[in-house]
Motif scaffolding. Structure first.
Motif, PDB file in Angstrom:
ATOM      1  N   ALA A  60       0.980  -5.262   6.680  1.00 15.19           N
ATOM      2  CA  ALA A  60      -0.306  -5.255   5.986  1.00 15.19           C
ATOM      3  C   ALA A  60      -0.211  -4.580   4.626  1.00 15.19           C
ATOM      4  O   ALA A  60      -0.915  -4.958   3.693  1.00 15.19           O
ATOM      5  N   ASP A  66      -0.580 -13.325   3.382  1.00 17.01           N
ATOM      6  CA  ASP A  66      -1.784 -13.829   2.733  1.00 17.01           C
ATOM      7  C   ASP A  66      -3.015 -13.399   3.524  1.00 17.01           C
ATOM      8  O   ASP A  66      -3.373 -14.036   4.508  1.00 17.01           O
ATOM      9  N   LEU A  67      -3.598 -12.287   3.093  1.00 13.70           N
ATOM     10  CA  LEU A  67      -4.803 -11.766   3.731  1.00 13.70           C
ATOM     11  C   LEU A  67      -5.857 -11.524   2.663  1.00 13.70           C
ATOM     12  O   LEU A  67      -5.523 -11.147   1.540  1.00 13.70           O
ATOM     13  N   ASP A  71      -9.925  -7.914   4.569  1.00 14.89           N
ATOM     14  CA  ASP A  71      -9.234  -7.925   5.861  1.00 14.89           C
ATOM     15  C   ASP A  71      -8.032  -6.984   5.846  1.00 14.89           C
ATOM     16  O   ASP A  71      -7.779  -6.253   6.797  1.00 14.89           O
ATOM     17  N   ARG A  72      -7.305  -7.005   4.740  1.00  7.93           N
ATOM     18  CA  ARG A  72      -6.138  -6.124   4.603  1.00  7.93           C
ATOM     19  C   ARG A  72      -6.579  -4.661   4.680  1.00  7.93           C
ATOM     20  O   ARG A  72      -5.982  -3.852   5.387  1.00  7.93           O
ATOM     21  N   LEU A  75      -7.614  -3.796   8.233  1.00  9.26           N
ATOM     22  CA  LEU A  75      -6.449  -3.701   9.108  1.00  9.26           C
ATOM     23  C   LEU A  75      -5.672  -2.408   8.850  1.00  9.26           C
ATOM     24  O   LEU A  75      -5.326  -1.683   9.783  1.00  9.26           O
ATOM     25  N   ILE A  95      -8.641 -10.790  12.945  1.00  9.67           N
ATOM     26  CA  ILE A  95      -7.778 -10.792  11.757  1.00  9.67           C
ATOM     27  C   ILE A  95      -6.331 -11.012  12.181  1.00  9.67           C
ATOM     28  O   ILE A  95      -5.606 -11.821  11.586  1.00  9.67           O
ATOM     29  N   GLN A  98      -5.676 -14.608  13.320  1.00  5.59           N
ATOM     30  CA  GLN A  98      -5.612 -15.503  12.169  1.00  5.59           C
ATOM     31  C   GLN A  98      -4.270 -15.335  11.449  1.00  5.59           C
ATOM     32  O   GLN A  98      -3.617 -16.319  11.099  1.00  5.59           O
ATOM     33  N   LEU A  99      -3.863 -14.102  11.261  1.00  7.22           N
ATOM     34  CA  LEU A  99      -2.587 -13.824  10.612  1.00  7.22           C
ATOM     35  C   LEU A  99      -1.434 -14.413  11.419  1.00  7.22           C
ATOM     36  O   LEU A  99      -0.523 -15.034  10.857  1.00  7.22           O
ATOM     37  N   GLU A 102      -1.356 -18.180  10.959  1.00  3.42           N
ATOM     38  CA  GLU A 102      -0.828 -18.546   9.643  1.00  3.42           C
ATOM     39  C   GLU A 102       0.685 -18.352   9.590  1.00  3.42           C
ATOM     40  O   GLU A 102       1.400 -19.191   9.033  1.00  3.42           O
TER      41      GLU A 102
END
Length: 136
Positions: A60, A66-67, A71-72, A75, A95, A98-99, A102
């Protein structure tokens, strides 16, 4: 034969780069999977003290993934402050999922590119070997 040697050197470098990328993706996806499982079990406190949590902190923080900035920040704050952090762990789980999705897609794309490169290399080598045989 010189072209064959150059192609082989290039293929070897591509294979090394792929192996490095794949290992990194595998480790990161594994860390995300473990994190989601721990959060879903409600084991936030013990999870935050693991190596897996450290992998996620690094992931993170390094900016390579790519966040969205929000969200970053959520996190990173969660990983540093733990279960006391305001956003519920459900948001963090979302989050992370989703990460993970991806990263799995990116790994799939990298793998497809590698497979295509291997096929192209094999076709080139077969053609060059026929060419060398014809000239011998």
């Amino acid at each position: 034969e010189e072209a064959m040697a150059e192609a082989t050197a290039l293929r070897e470098n591509e294979a090394k780069a792929y192996a490095t990328s794949k290992a990194e993706y595998d480790a990161n996806i594994g860390a995300i999977t473990k994190a989601v499982a721990a959060l879903e079990k409600g084991a936030t406190g013990s999870f935050l003290q693991t190596k897996t949590a450290q992998v996620l902190r690094n992931l993170a923080s390094d900016g390579k993934v790519d966040l969205l900035d929000a969200d970053r920040q959520d996190l990173v704050a969660f990983l540093e402050q733990g279960s006391d952090y305001a956003p519920q762990s459900g948001a963090i789980t979302g989050i992370l999922k989703q990460l993970g999705d991806e990263m799995s897609k990116d790994l799939s794309d990298v793998t497809a590119t590698e497979e295509s490169s291997v096929k192209t290399y094999e076709e080139l080598m077969a053609a060059k070997e026929k060419e060398v045989a014809a000239l011998s």
